[in-house]
Design a protein around this motif. Structure first.
Motif, PDB file in Angstrom:
ATOM      1  N   UNK A   1       0.841  -1.258   0.035  1.00 35.93           N
ATOM      2  CA  UNK A   1       0.067  -0.071  -0.131  1.00 35.93           C
ATOM      3  C   UNK A   1       0.713   1.233  -0.024  1.00 35.93           C
ATOM      4  N   UNK A   2       1.947   1.334   0.544  1.00 34.73           N
ATOM      5  CA  UNK A   2       2.972   2.536   0.275  1.00 34.73           C
ATOM      6  C   UNK A   2       3.604   2.555  -0.909  1.00 34.73           C
ATOM      7  N   UNK A   3       3.608   1.537  -1.808  1.00 36.76           N
ATOM      8  CA  UNK A   3       4.284   1.622  -2.859  1.00 36.76           C
ATOM      9  C   UNK A   3       3.667   2.665  -3.923  1.00 36.76           C
ATOM     10  N   UNK A   4       4.402   3.385  -4.756  1.00 33.84           N
ATOM     11  CA  UNK A   4       3.870   4.134  -6.082  1.00 33.84           C
ATOM     12  C   UNK A   4       4.219   3.216  -7.142  1.00 33.84           C
ATOM     13  N   UNK A   5       2.968   3.110  -8.133  1.00 33.89           N
ATOM     14  CA  UNK A   5       3.078   2.002  -9.095  1.00 33.89           C
ATOM     15  C   UNK A   5       2.875   2.769 -10.241  1.00 33.89           C
ATOM     16  N   UNK A   6       3.716   2.229 -11.369  1.00 38.44           N
ATOM     17  CA  UNK A   6       3.398   2.894 -12.697  1.00 38.44           C
ATOM     18  C   UNK A   6       2.457   1.936 -13.468  1.00 38.44           C
TER      19      UNK A   6
END
Length: 160
Positions: free
Chosen positions: A22-27
């Motif tokens: 949930x804290x990860x930024x995804x492309x």
């Protein structure tokens, strides 16, 4: 049979990958790779989910997408409504009037509303986190079959 669109199915898959970190930024490209879905499909799903405030978009070279809420706070009903529009079992269900040519003459008009509301309530009672637990339980069962390791499972219950 009540059937959801492929885009809704794909959106749940993309969101579940995001909810796992949930804290990860995804492309969009990374999510496409992780889910084995076509990149244009993932990009379209993410844009739709961003318009519905389910994910947040961050622009720029280090930008991407992030869940706007915790997985436990995102309901299946919210995802379906964001992607496919309001859930309605029939064209004359409450809130979607005007889509049936005979709705003014139909003796069933309004009688579907309690059933439609029950389906909506069921969809709103299941969160993205619940869906992930169910997915884990299925994977755990497969692992259990091969390794004979007991794993606790959490059932999802729908009540109409």
């Amino acid at each position: 049979m009540l059937r959801l669109s492929r885009m809704t199915d794909y959106s749940v898959l993309v969101l579940s990958r995001m909810a796992a970190q949930p804290e990860q930024l995804f492309t969009a490209a990374a999510l496409a790779h992780m889910t084995a879905l076509p990149a244009p499909t993932v990009a379209k799903a993410l844009k739709t989910l961003a318009r519905a405030n389910i994910v947040v978009s961050e622009r720029g070279s280090s930008g991407g997408y992030l869940l706007a809420h915790a997985a436990a706070d995102i309901t299946v009903g919210t995802i379906i409504a964001a992607v496919d529009g309001p859930v309605a079992l029939v064209a004359c269900a409450d809130g979607v009037e005007g889509q049936c040519a005979v709705e003014n003459l139909c003796p069933m008009r309004g009688h579907w509303d309690p059933l439609n509301q029950a389906v909506l309530n069921a969809l709103e009672s299941v969160s993205l986190a619940d869906m992930m637990v169910a997915d884990y339980a299925v994977a755990s069962t497969r692992q259990e079959d091969t390794q004979k390791t007991p794993i606790a499972k959490t059932p999802i219950e729908f009540r109409l």
